[in-house]
Write an enzyme that holds these catalytic residues in place. Structure first.
Site, PDB file in Angstrom:
ATOM      1  N   ARG A   1      12.682   6.926  -8.087  1.00 28.64           N
ATOM      2  CA  ARG A   1      11.615   7.653  -8.469  1.00 28.64           C
ATOM      3  C   ARG A   1      11.625   9.192  -8.123  1.00 28.64           C
ATOM      4  NH1 ARG A   1       7.257   5.855  -4.144  1.00 28.64           N
ATOM      5  NH2 ARG A   1       5.700   7.331  -4.903  1.00 28.64           N
TER       6      ARG A   1
ATOM      7  N   ARG B   1       4.121  -0.015   0.586  1.00 30.61           N
ATOM      8  CA  ARG B   1       3.860  -0.212  -0.887  1.00 30.61           C
ATOM      9  C   ARG B   1       5.290  -0.587  -1.571  1.00 30.61           C
ATOM     10  NH1 ARG B   1       2.057   5.746  -2.924  1.00 30.61           N
ATOM     11  NH2 ARG B   1       3.357   5.318  -4.690  1.00 30.61           N
TER      12      ARG B   1
ATOM     13  N   ARG C   1       6.554   5.295   5.311  1.00 34.79           N
ATOM     14  CA  ARG C   1       5.119   5.088   4.866  1.00 34.79           C
ATOM     15  C   ARG C   1       4.729   3.966   5.211  1.00 34.79           C
ATOM     16  NH1 ARG C   1       3.274   8.827   0.438  1.00 34.79           N
ATOM     17  NH2 ARG C   1       4.195   7.188  -1.021  1.00 34.79           N
TER      18      ARG C   1
ATOM     19  N   LYS D   1       1.707  15.788  -1.292  1.00 32.64           N
ATOM     20  CA  LYS D   1       0.335  15.788  -2.210  1.00 32.64           C
ATOM     21  C   LYS D   1      -0.674  15.297  -2.047  1.00 32.64           C
ATOM     22  CE  LYS D   1       2.451  14.486  -6.317  1.00 32.64           C
ATOM     23  NZ  LYS D   1       3.725  13.895  -5.713  1.00 32.64           N
TER      24      LYS D   1
ATOM     25  N   ARG E   1       2.939  14.617 -15.212  1.00 30.78           N
ATOM     26  CA  ARG E   1       4.444  14.217 -14.727  1.00 30.78           C
ATOM     27  C   ARG E   1       5.530  14.357 -15.916  1.00 30.78           C
ATOM     28  NH1 ARG E   1       2.745  10.892 -10.165  1.00 30.78           N
ATOM     29  NH2 ARG E   1       4.395   9.501  -9.657  1.00 30.78           N
TER      30      ARG E   1
HETATM   31  P1  AMP Z   1       2.305   8.150  -7.254  1.00 31.30           P
HETATM   32  O1  AMP Z   1       1.378   7.328  -6.363  1.00 31.30           O
HETATM   33  O2  AMP Z   1       1.859   9.355  -7.578  1.00 31.30           O
HETATM   34  O3  AMP Z   1       3.567   8.318  -6.554  1.00 31.30           O
HETATM   35  O4  AMP Z   1       2.577   7.074  -8.546  1.00 31.30           O
HETATM   36  C1  AMP Z   1       3.012   5.800  -8.435  1.00 31.30           C
HETATM   37  C2  AMP Z   1       3.553   5.271  -9.650  1.00 31.30           C
HETATM   38  O5  AMP Z   1       2.364   5.201 -10.744  1.00 31.30           O
HETATM   39  C3  AMP Z   1       4.551   6.081 -10.314  1.00 31.30           C
HETATM   40  O6  AMP Z   1       5.816   5.768  -9.884  1.00 31.30           O
HETATM   41  C4  AMP Z   1       4.437   5.850 -12.079  1.00 31.30           C
HETATM   42  O7  AMP Z   1       4.996   4.526 -12.149  1.00 31.30           O
HETATM   43  C5  AMP Z   1       2.780   5.786 -12.020  1.00 31.30           C
HETATM   44  N1  AMP Z   1       2.194   7.153 -12.592  1.00 31.30           N
HETATM   45  C6  AMP Z   1       1.500   7.794 -11.662  1.00 31.30           C
HETATM   46  N2  AMP Z   1       0.948   8.634 -12.220  1.00 31.30           N
HETATM   47  C7  AMP Z   1       1.810   9.009 -13.626  1.00 31.30           C
HETATM   48  C8  AMP Z   1       1.825   9.917 -14.386  1.00 31.30           C
HETATM   49  N3  AMP Z   1       1.230  10.994 -14.490  1.00 31.30           N
HETATM   50  N4  AMP Z   1       2.492   9.535 -15.800  1.00 31.30           N
HETATM   51  C9  AMP Z   1       3.305   8.476 -15.693  1.00 31.30           C
HETATM   52  N5  AMP Z   1       3.475   7.504 -14.596  1.00 31.30           N
HETATM   53  C10 AMP Z   1       2.551   7.646 -13.609  1.00 31.30           C
END
Ligand code: AMP
Length: 211
Positions: free
Chosen positions: A167, A156, A123, A13, A88
């Site tokens: 996740r 990360r 990654r 994404k 999400r």
């Molecule tokens: P990502 O980089 O999009 O995988 O986001 C990393 C982390 O940020 C996720 O595992 C959540 O803890 C938090 N996060 C990001 N976007 C959201 C969202 N829309 N709702 C809730 N938590 C989020």
């Protein structure tokens, strides 16, 4: 053009979001990036979200929606935006809709579990310039060092394998129901996320009927 990028962690994404942002000249809004930056800078927001992120759990809906609401009212979003990692949960989608948030298409990028686990746990990101590599698919010339700027490559915290598995579980339970939610609204576009970055980008453009 107002787009949502939906898919499991590691579906590509973020990568496609960058290309779409350049193509349409609209910003990519990654809630994950906003939160990571806040954590790195230890801001009040960062302090609130750190624990959730470290465990691979979702940040509370109200908090996320507030951040997105504030972001999309900024000047650079007037011609559209790409939401990457938001919504999400169905609750977030409903809250977004209720506050008048408009969406033209939801790009659902899908890929098998084993593929996404390899992509994420492999990654590595450059500390200095943010360039992204993968030890399996796109390794740097010298291990641990950025080809572009010589910076150090790091993983990360939430890309460690056990957090990745969590996740993915959270994605299946909380985020997957959004597929039905947007299907019912006739704006879901399903994109096969296995292939080269360029192939997937072409699939997206075709699906949006702009190529
Ligand atoms: P990502 O980089 O999009 O995988 O986001 C990393 C982390 O940020 C996720 O595992 C959540 O803890 C938090 N996060 C990001 N976007 C959201 C969202 N829309 N709702 C809730 N938590 C989020």
């Amino acid at each position: 053009m107002r787009l949502i990028l939906l898919g499991p962690p590691g579906s590509g994404k973020g990568t496609q979001g960058v290309l779409l942002s350049q193509y349409f000249g609209i910003p990519q809004i990654s809630t994950g990036d906003i939160f990571r930056k806040a954590v790195a800078e230890n801001t009040p927001l960062g302090k609130k979200v750190k624990e959730y992120m470290d465990r691979g759990e979702l940040v509370p809906d109200e908090l996320v929606v507030e951040i997105v609401k504030e972001r999309i009212t900024q000047e650079d979003c007037k011609n559209g935006y790409i939401l990457d990692g938001f919504p999400r949960t169905v609750k977030q989608a409903e809250m977004f809709e209720n506050m008048g948030g408009k969406i033209d298409a939801v790009l659902y990028i899908y890929a098998p579990d084993e593929e996404v686990i390899k992509r994420i746990s492999g990654r590595r990101t450059c500390e200095k310039c943010g360039a992204v590599y993968n030890v399996y698919f796109n390794p740097p010339k010298i291990e641990g060092i950025c080809d572009k700027c010589g910076g150090k490559l790091v993983q990360r915290d939430d890309d460690k394998e056990e957090v990745v598995r969590n996740r993915l579980e959270v994605y299946k339970e909380k985020t997957k129901p959004l597929i039905e939610y947007y299907k019912k609204r006739n704006i879901l576009k399903e994109i096969d996320g296995v292939g080269s970055v360029e192939e997937i980008f072409e699939r997206i453009l075709k699906n949006l009927k702009v190529s």
